[in-house]
Design an enzyme around this catalytic site. Structure first.
Site, mmCIF file in Angstrom:
data_model
loop_
_atom_site.group_PDB
_atom_site.id
_atom_site.type_symbol
_atom_site.label_atom_id
_atom_site.label_comp_id
_atom_site.label_asym_id
_atom_site.label_seq_id
_atom_site.Cartn_x
_atom_site.Cartn_y
_atom_site.Cartn_z
ATOM 1 N N GLY B 51 -57.865 -2.195 -9.619
ATOM 2 C CA GLY B 51 -57.674 -1.129 -8.638
ATOM 3 C C GLY B 51 -58.931 -0.375 -8.272
ATOM 4 O O GLY B 51 -58.936 0.417 -7.338
ATOM 5 N N CYS B 260 -31.354 -12.241 8.714
ATOM 6 C CA CYS B 260 -32.224 -13.036 9.585
ATOM 7 C C CYS B 260 -31.360 -13.908 10.503
ATOM 8 O O CYS B 260 -30.447 -14.597 10.043
ATOM 9 C CB CYS B 260 -33.165 -13.912 8.761
ATOM 10 N N CYS B 263 -32.246 -17.885 9.471
ATOM 11 C CA CYS B 263 -31.904 -18.477 8.169
ATOM 12 C C CYS B 263 -30.843 -17.671 7.423
ATOM 13 O O CYS B 263 -30.397 -18.074 6.353
ATOM 14 C CB CYS B 263 -33.146 -18.617 7.304
ATOM 15 N N CYS B 285 -37.025 -13.413 9.925
ATOM 16 C CA CYS B 285 -37.965 -13.252 8.814
ATOM 17 C C CYS B 285 -39.399 -13.189 9.349
ATOM 18 O O CYS B 285 -39.781 -13.964 10.220
ATOM 19 C CB CYS B 285 -37.913 -14.452 7.876
ATOM 20 N N CYS B 291 -38.774 -18.754 6.053
ATOM 21 C CA CYS B 291 -37.631 -18.887 6.946
ATOM 22 C C CYS B 291 -37.376 -20.352 7.296
ATOM 23 O O CYS B 291 -36.260 -20.850 7.163
ATOM 24 C CB CYS B 291 -37.882 -18.074 8.218
#
Ligand SMILES: Nc1ncnc2c1ncn2[C@@H]1O[C@H](COP(=O)(O)OP(=O)(O)O)[C@@H](O)[C@H]1O
Ligand SMILES: [Mg+2]
Ligand SMILES: [Zn+2]
Lengths: 263, 316
Positions: B51, B260, B263, B285, B291
């Site tokens: 980080g 979605c 899908c 998606c 997807c």
């Protein structure tokens, strides 16, 4: 003025502090102790070194020599420039409060009044929004700003309100020692009185210890228990406020007092 | 050798790359070996301090900053000849940005590229983390525009460095406080700040906050590169990443009423698309590979189930 109950242990002890920018410019040979609950005024004409001294005391500018010893809540005596920067900044956040002359230097102008007050709480670990907001609203009321304005930006406030907001922001974390540099200096005379009244009430209610720089002896008389008088970087006289203002001993103080009394 | 090994043994990559360099005008993956080595050194430091933003001597790349030169430089530095590269932009392998970067590395490094998340050893991304879980032999490289989460409130670089060093992160909550005060909830939805390994607050780049939970304990190595600001940082595999929040306003991800339209997924990040002139909307998606893979699987199932149906009809 009611004197505070003097405890034996000073909150702050200043020994031979010196910070000079040039010969006799800055501060030197400064010695004093501040006891809990005391309000100490630093007076003197412009350029006498008041702000330089205050910046040393507030951890913002290391003196060239001398010691500044702070007695912490935990009972430790810390030389504030001997500890590392991380510890010093933490101390400033948790036990000191610094009120700037110009509110915009002490506030975040782009976030709301509530966030300004809340920042100090969040900085010391408060993570409950509801609590932070309640504390902020309470503080607004204490400094006589309508709590309804908690979401307003400081820029929507008048100069006097901004200064009161800054005071609320500083006091929200219950600092033990508050340092103020000309807190009413930037304001119209008409709004100064209200702020001074407010400071006086808060100091008494919260039993704060305060060091306040002012060039205005009327302000000093209203708020300060004790005064130190500075001239050309040195302390020329110190003592109880009434003593100094009613019966000045040093020629410079006499001049200072008389120039105020005869406008 | 793939990029995981090249992070470990820096010297071998160099010799492996020489043969390629001799055949083309570019060094392998465009960057010279000296620059790559400097960047890899920065990456090792970044991995060691999760980080923490590490400065690096960024190089000019033959593309504008907005195109993700930070991510491109990191990819160039860690890519080995056997790596398989996937590039996504807004979750899609087919946007101009994704296609150009993929071509860039096909040309300069001749590595194999793919759109299949599970096949890739290195994935360079802008705006998304793939929906399917990554594994510990994969590296995800983020293109980052503004690396410092403190920048919005503190313009001074020296001061923000000090704030990171001293863990002075109170101001990060000021921003979230303002959100709740004005909108009643935390309205920050992208580049949502997170605490890495209980120490450094990180801007996870403009991914939706939907993807923040995927940062936590991810098996893959996550690398972040900011080209203009010349900063890189990392979240090593299995690192704790906690999105900042309040006790009474806990972190939440985006949710959709819809599934979605292609899908049927009810747990992926959806993009709203307008499909005709009447403004008809559809939710699909954002992760195009995820997807299409699901659609393919569903077609497969249909085929096999109709096959078995046919068979049972035959038998009857
Ligand atoms: N940062 C600085 N650099 C150089 N000289 C300074 C600086 N700050 C203050 N001084 C000088 O030190 C003297 C005391 O200044 P200051 O402490 O601001 O006085 P006061 O607050 O009493 O008006 C002045 O002569 C001022 O010009
Ligand atoms: Mg001054
Ligand atoms: Zn889908």
């Amino acid at each position: 003025m009611k004197m505070p109950v003097v405890e034996t242990q000073p909150l702050l002890t200043v020994n031979n502090v010196q910070k000079l920018y040039a010969i006799n410019r800055g501060c030197q040979d400064v010695n004093f102790s501040l006891y809990p609950g005391e309000v100490l005024g630093i007076v003197g004409e412009s350029g006498s070194g008041k702000s330089t001294l205050l910046n040393c005391l507030s951890g913002q500018a290391a003196p060239n020599s001398g010691d500044i010893i702070y007695h912490t809540r935990a009972g430790e005596d810390l030389n504030i420039y001997d500890i590392n920067e991380a510890k010093r900044r933490l101390l400033m956040r948790s036990e000191f409060g610094i009120v700037k002359q110009h509110p915009r230097d002490g506030l975040r102008m782009r976030v709301s009044a509530g966030a300004n007050i809340g920042e100090r709480l969040m900085a010391v670990g408060d993570r409950h929004y509801g609590h932070i907001r309640d504390v902020a609203s309470n503080w607004l009321e204490q400094v006589e700003i309508d709590a309804e304005r908690v979401d307003h930006l400081p820029s929507e406030f008048s100069g006097g309100m901004q200064q009161r907001l800054q005071i609320a922001r500083v006091l929200a974390t219950h600092p033990r020692l508050v340092l103020m540099d000309e807190p009413t200096g930037g304001l119209d005379v008409s709004v100064q009185a209200k702020i001074l009244d407010l400071i006086r009430t808060l100091v008494a209610d919260l039993n704060l210890s305060v060091i306040m720089v002012t060039h205005d002896l009327a302000v000093a008389r209203l708020l300060c228990h004790r005064l130190i008088v500075m001239q050309k970087s040195r302390v020329v006289e110190s003592g109880l406020t009434d003593q100094i203002l009613d019966d000045p001993q040093h020629a410079y103080t006499q001049l200072l007092v008389s120039s105020v009394l005869t406008p | 050798m793939n990029s995981m090994d090249s992070m470990n043994s820096m010297d071998n990559t160099e010799s492996a790359n020489v043969s390629h360099a001799q055949q083309s005008n570019y060094n392998f993956a465009y960057l010279d070996e000296q620059s790559k080595r400097t960047i890899r050194r920065g990456l090792l430091k970044a991995v060691a301090i999760p980080g923490h933003q590490v400065p690096f001597a960024g190089r000019e790349m033959p593309m504008p900053y907005g195109w993700g030169t930070g991510g491109v430089q990191l990819t160039a530095s860690i890519l080995g000849e056997k790596d398989v590269l996937k590039v996504i932009d807004q979750g899609s392998d087919d946007t101009t940005n994704a296609v150009s970067i993929r071509r860039f590395f096909e040309r300069t490094a001749a590595v194999k590229t793919t759109t299949a998340t599970e096949e890739a050893t290195v994935i360079q991304t802008r705006h998304r983390i793939p929906e399917q879980s990554l594994s510990n032999d994969q590296i995800l490289i983020f293109q980052v525009p503004i690396p410092d989460p403190l920048r919005f409130i503190e313009p001074s670089e020296t001061e923000t460095q000090k704030m990171h060093a001293l863990e002075e992160y109170g101001v990060m909550h000021v921003k979230l406080y303002e959100d709740i005060a004005h909108y009643g909830h935390i309205a920050t939805t992208y580049a949502y700040p997170a605490l890495v390994n209980e120490r450094y607050v990180m801007d996870p780049s403009p991914i939706p906050k939907f993807d923040n939970p995927k940062l936590h304990m991810n098996e893959a190595l996550l690398l972040f590169g900011a080209g203009r600001e010349k900063r890189l940082y990392a979240v090593p595999p299995y690192t704790k990443v906690k999105s900042l929040d309040f006790d009474d306003h806990p972190f939440e991800i985006q949710q959709w009423e819809e599934n979605c339209a292609l899908c049927g997924s009810d747990n992926s990040f959806l993009d709203e698309v307008i499909v005709d002139d009447e403004g008809t909307r559809m939710y699909v998606c954002s992760d195009s590979h995820y997807c299409s893979q699901r659609v393919a699987e569903q077609e497969q199932e249909q085929v096999s189930s109709s096959h078995s149906q046919n068979k049972s009809e035959d038998l009857a």
